[in-house]
Design a protein around this motif. Structure first.
Motif, PDB file in Angstrom:
ATOM      1  N   SER A 206       0.820  -1.216   0.000  1.00 17.97           N
ATOM      2  CA  SER A 206       0.000   0.000   0.000  1.00 17.97           C
ATOM      3  C   SER A 206       0.850   1.260   0.000  1.00 17.97           C
ATOM      4  O   SER A 206       0.360   2.348  -0.316  1.00 17.97           O
ATOM      5  CB  SER A 206      -0.940   0.006   1.214  1.00 17.97           C
ATOM      6  OG  SER A 206      -0.194   0.015   2.421  1.00 17.97           O
ATOM      7  N   SER A 209       3.990   3.038  -5.070  1.00 17.26           N
ATOM      8  CA  SER A 209       3.236   3.669  -6.153  1.00 17.26           C
ATOM      9  C   SER A 209       4.119   3.791  -7.391  1.00 17.26           C
ATOM     10  O   SER A 209       5.351   3.827  -7.289  1.00 17.26           O
ATOM     11  CB  SER A 209       2.733   5.054  -5.734  1.00 17.26           C
ATOM     12  OG  SER A 209       3.817   5.890  -5.381  1.00 17.26           O
ATOM     13  N   GLN A 212       7.658   5.881  -7.985  1.00 21.99           N
ATOM     14  CA  GLN A 212       8.403   5.978  -6.734  1.00 21.99           C
ATOM     15  C   GLN A 212       9.891   5.722  -6.975  1.00 21.99           C
ATOM     16  O   GLN A 212      10.277   4.812  -7.708  1.00 21.99           O
ATOM     17  CB  GLN A 212       7.836   4.955  -5.748  1.00 21.99           C
ATOM     18  CG  GLN A 212       8.338   5.070  -4.333  1.00 21.99           C
ATOM     19  CD  GLN A 212       7.514   4.194  -3.404  1.00 21.99           C
ATOM     20  OE1 GLN A 212       6.434   3.726  -3.749  1.00 21.99           O
ATOM     21  NE2 GLN A 212       8.015   3.972  -2.210  1.00 21.99           N
TER      22      GLN A 212
END
Length: 341
Positions: A206, A209, A212
Motif C-alpha cells: 500500500s 506507487s 516511486q
C-alpha cells in the motif's frame, strides 16, 4: 610510671574486622553514591530515510522464446548464450534432408508444368489446339507452383531466425537431439533496456506507487548504487508468498547484467538534516541524557525508524549526549561518568 598493657590478639582481630567492614561500606557507598560509568553518543545530523526493502533480479524488459515450427533432429546450432544477433540472422537449423528432396522433386514438376503451359499456349495461339488445352495447362502449372511454395515454407520452418536485434540469454538443445515443434531453442532479450523485478510483502504494497524512486545495490558490484523508479505493480498478489510483483525501470543499467540479484530500497520519505540516534538508545519514546554529570530522562517524539538509525522530531535540540543503550534500571539524578561510544 605505669606501663600500658599490650593489645591482646582478640582486640587486634576485632580492629582488622572493623577495617574490612569499613572498606566494604565505603565500596558500597561508592557504588551507590559515586559516579556510574555510562556510554554516551552525540545526536547526529543526517538524512532520515523511510524505505521498503525488497530482493529482486535484473531481467530484460522483453524476452522472446525462439522455436522451430517443425520437428526434427538439430543439425546445426550457430550461436550460443551471450551472442549479439541481428534481425533475420540464422540461429539454428534442423535436419531437413527429406524436405529438401521433396522440394527438388516438386521443383522439377513445376518446371515441367511451366514448359507444358508455354507449349500449349503457343499452339493455341496458332490454332493447332483448342484454347481449353492452354487453360488446362495453366491450371496445372498453378497447382505445381502452389505445392512448391508450400514445401519451401515447410522447409523454412526447420530454421530458427532472429526476429529482431538482441542478445541470446539462454539456449537449449544439442546437435543430434530431436526437437519437437514449438520447443524453444533460444531466449532472445531485445527491444528494450534492462529492468528489475522485485517481490514486495503484502503489508508494504500500500506504500508503493508508480513513479516511486528506488535505490538498488548488487552484491556482484560492491560500492555501486543504481537509481530506478517503479514502473509497474501487478494487480494480483501471490497468496502463497503473500507478496506482489513490482517492476523497476533503471535510469542507467551500468554494469548490471541479466540474472544478477539486487537489493532494492523503495523510498517512501526522506528528511534531510534530521536528528538521528541509534534505535537502542530509545525505549517507550524516551532517552537518558547526561546533563552536567547527572542523568535526566527525556521524553521525545520519534519519526522515521530504520534498522541503523531513528529520527527524533521533538524533545532534543541536537546538543545532548544520550546514554546508549537505554537502561531501564537507571534513575534520574544519578551521578555518572561518561564514556563515548
Amino acid at each position: 610510671m605505669a606501663v600500658s598493657p599490650a593489645p591482646s590478639g582478640r582486640w587486634r582481630l576485632g580492629a582488622a574486622a572493623a577495617a574490612v567492614l569499613l572498606a566494604a561500606a565505603g565500596a558500597v557507598a561508592w557504588h551507590f553514591a559515586g559516579p556510574l560509568e555510562v556510554t554516551v553518543t552525540p545526536v547526529r545530523r543526517g538524512p532520515a530515510i523511510d524505505a521498503i526493502y525488497a530482493a529482486g533480479s535484473v531481467e530484460p524488459t522483453v524476452m522472446l522464446p525462439l522455436a522451430p515450427q517443425a520437428g526434427g533432429k538439430l543439425a546445426a546450432r550457430l550461436v550460443d548464450e551471450g551472442a549479439l544477433v541481428r534481425k533475420g540472422q540464422l540461429l539454428a537449423r534442423l535436419d531437413d534432408s527429406d524436405l529438401a528432396g521433396s522440394v527438388a522433386e516438386q521443383g522439377a514438376r513445376a518446371d515441367f508444368a511451366r514448359s507444358q503451359y508455354a507449349r500449349a499456349k503457343a499452339l493455341a495461339e496458332r490454332g493447332f489446339v483448342a484454347a481449353g488445352e492452354a487453360q488446362r495447362a495453366q491450371s496445372e502449372l498453378a497447382v505445381a507452383e502452389a505445392a512448391l511454395r508450400r514445401l519451401r515454407a515447410l522447409r523454412g520452418h526447420s530454421s530458427v531466425l532472429a526476429p529482431a536485434d538482441g542478445t541470446i540469454i539462454r539456449r537449449d538443445g544439442e546437435v543430434g537431439q530431436y526437437i519437437a515443434p514449438g520447443q524453444a531453442l533460444f531466449v532472445l532479450a531485445c527491444c528494450a533496456p534492462l529492468r528489475v523485478t522485485a517481490e514486495i510483502d503484502e503489508e508494504d504494497i500500500s506504500r508503493v506507487s508508480v513513479g516511486q524512486a528506488v535505490l538498488l545495490r548488487a552484491d556482484a558490484l560492491p560500492g555501486q548504487v543504481f537509481d530506478g523508479r517503479v514502473s509497474e505493480i501487478t494487480p494480483k498478489g501471490d497468496p502463497v508468498a503473500r507478496s506482489y510483483r513490482v517492476r523497476i525501470a533503471l535510469a542507467a543499467p551500468g554494469d548490471l547484467r541479466t540474472g544478477m540479484t539486487v537489493d532494492a530500497n523503495l523510498l517512501v520519505a526522506r528528511h534531510d538534516n534530521a536528528m538521528l540516534l541509534p534505535p537502542g538508545a530509545v525505549r517507550e519514546n524516551a532517552v537518558w541524557i547526561v546533563a552536567g554529570q547527572r542523568l535526566e530522562r527525556r521524553a521525545i517524539v520519534t519519526g522515521i525508524r530504520g534498522p541503523q538509525q531513528l529520527e527524533v522530531l521533538r524533545g532534543l535540540d541536537g546538543s545532548e549526549r544520550v546514554v546508549t543503550p537505554y537502561d531501564p534500571a537507571l534513575r534520574a539524578g544519578r551521578w555518572v561518568r561518561q564514556r563515548k561510544s
